[in-house]
Write an enzyme that holds these catalytic residues in place. Sequence first.
Site, PDB file in Angstrom:
ATOM      1  N   LYS A 153       0.676  -1.106   0.057  1.00  9.33           N
ATOM      2  CA  LYS A 153      -0.064  -0.088  -0.031  1.00  9.33           C
ATOM      3  C   LYS A 153       0.757   1.349   0.161  1.00  9.33           C
ATOM      4  O   LYS A 153       0.319   2.446  -0.562  1.00  9.33           O
ATOM      5  CB  LYS A 153      -0.959   0.092   1.305  1.00  9.33           C
ATOM      6  CG  LYS A 153      -0.203   0.059   2.438  1.00  9.33           C
ATOM      7  CD  LYS A 153      -1.262  -0.102   3.813  1.00  9.33           C
ATOM      8  CE  LYS A 153      -1.716  -1.435   3.945  1.00  9.33           C
ATOM      9  NZ  LYS A 153      -0.854  -2.386   4.531  1.00  9.33           N
ATOM     10  N   HIS A 212       0.573  -3.459  14.878  1.00 18.58           N
ATOM     11  CA  HIS A 212       1.333  -2.285  13.998  1.00 18.58           C
ATOM     12  C   HIS A 212       1.364  -1.111  14.913  1.00 18.58           C
ATOM     13  O   HIS A 212       0.175  -0.602  15.848  1.00 18.58           O
ATOM     14  CB  HIS A 212       0.435  -2.108  12.927  1.00 18.58           C
ATOM     15  CG  HIS A 212       1.069  -1.231  11.943  1.00 18.58           C
ATOM     16  ND1 HIS A 212       1.406  -0.115  12.156  1.00 18.58           N
ATOM     17  CD2 HIS A 212       1.261  -1.100  10.673  1.00 18.58           C
ATOM     18  CE1 HIS A 212       2.121   0.612  11.188  1.00 18.58           C
ATOM     19  NE2 HIS A 212       2.064  -0.195  10.216  1.00 18.58           N
ATOM     20  N   GLU A 217       6.446  -5.699   8.373  1.00 20.91           N
ATOM     21  CA  GLU A 217       5.613  -5.257   7.313  1.00 20.91           C
ATOM     22  C   GLU A 217       6.090  -3.832   7.125  1.00 20.91           C
ATOM     23  O   GLU A 217       5.409  -2.881   7.047  1.00 20.91           O
ATOM     24  CB  GLU A 217       4.366  -5.521   7.435  1.00 20.91           C
ATOM     25  CG  GLU A 217       3.349  -6.696   7.738  1.00 20.91           C
ATOM     26  CD  GLU A 217       2.138  -6.654   8.431  1.00 20.91           C
ATOM     27  OE1 GLU A 217       1.615  -5.672   8.450  1.00 20.91           O
ATOM     28  OE2 GLU A 217       1.538  -7.744   8.637  1.00 20.91           O
TER      29      GLU A 217
END
Length: 425
Positions: A81, A209, A286
């Site tokens: 993204k 996250h 990530e």
Amino acid sequence: MNPTSEGRGERLGVAESLWPSEPIILGPEVSARQLVLKKIQELSTSGHQHAFMVADLDVLASRHRTFLQALPRVQPFYAVKCNSSPRVLLVLAALGTGFDCASQGELEQVLGLGVDPSRIIFANPCKAVSHIQYAARCGVQLLTFDNEEELIKLARHYPGARLVLRIQIQDSQSTFPLHTKFGAHLEACGHLLQVARELGLAVVGASFHVGSDCHTPQSYRQAIADCHCVFEMGCKAGHQMSILDLGGGFPGIEGSEAKFEEMARVINAALAQFFPEGTGVKVIAEPGRFYAASVCTAAVNIIAKKSSLEPGGHRKLAYYLNEGYYGVFRVFLRDPVPRTPIVVKEFPSEPCLFPCTLYGPTCDAFDRLFSTEVQLPELDVDDWLIFPDMGAYSSTMSSTFNGFPITAVYDAMSPQLRSLLETVP
Ligand code: PLP
């Protein structure tokens, strides 16, 4: 192929050669910064002062090396993204990273490059059923979840999935917190793990996250400790817990190296304490902006200008640029400190600086780059500004609002990187 440049030459009346579909090869005599200046000159001469970006794809290779050196136990699954340009993904695939995809579209893009499904995590905890079904058809097995409804959907549409439970953590000190939208409370994890078990689903790990552009390394430590608790709960519920996913959040812009190294130190120490080597736990992350931010440099042009006098007689300026909030600068408004651009203009002596508002080109008053003013010299229509570190969440968030085209990106790379790509089947 450069998708952002497709068809633009014809539509905008720009010479075809200005929008090359082949990557530009960099060398000792042409750095990415020199390429930006050369393009500015070319466009100014042609009278088509369109905004553009240059992507220096070699930066990806050096970011990859830095990441692996600092975090030797962590396998990066790049967050698509952040910057989904085909060549960015191609380079990362050649370098051997995994990929974090958020949707069927991103899965299609990464699988289309020939990446093995085992190198992908579908890391969106709330997915459309059709996207889950697509992952199942393609054999993308790792998927995240954070709620019971998602488990019911997964049991029905992808019972063979390997699931990663995303937990909620304190991330209010990040520039872009995510905790209000995603993550299961630690207290709810035991129940979710039990439900998964009853539904016959395999939970294989935990993720978090810390919020994008995280400022507090200790957030990772707390989250890793929380994941350790989730691993214990998972094992108790009968799951084989083997994957720890550290998510993203690592800073990416120039000057953030010390912050990243400090984060890596804290992470490595927390891993050694809570997930020591030899326990068979695979650690992944990530990262998005860490890899992509410094890849791109944007060059924008002043298309209009206003000047006003404040009550005390102080001058204020407003520059209207041909790129703005609805283009590549979407995330700037949330930056706590405005970034001062590089001015492409020679002054005979040190120029006076004025408080300047930078507006984008649309008719929406919200379309400005920063909520505060930046200090810049007096400039003119047709002058250029350069913004480095524009590779993260820029092109992927651009729109054509008000009819302004998506900004073209010139991909550039060294001959060595070009050769590496040629060896990829
Ligand atoms: N993983 C997930 C699930 C995300 O939502 C994001 C960003 O929003 C990332 C990774 C990438 O984060 P960053 O660019 O801060 O590394």
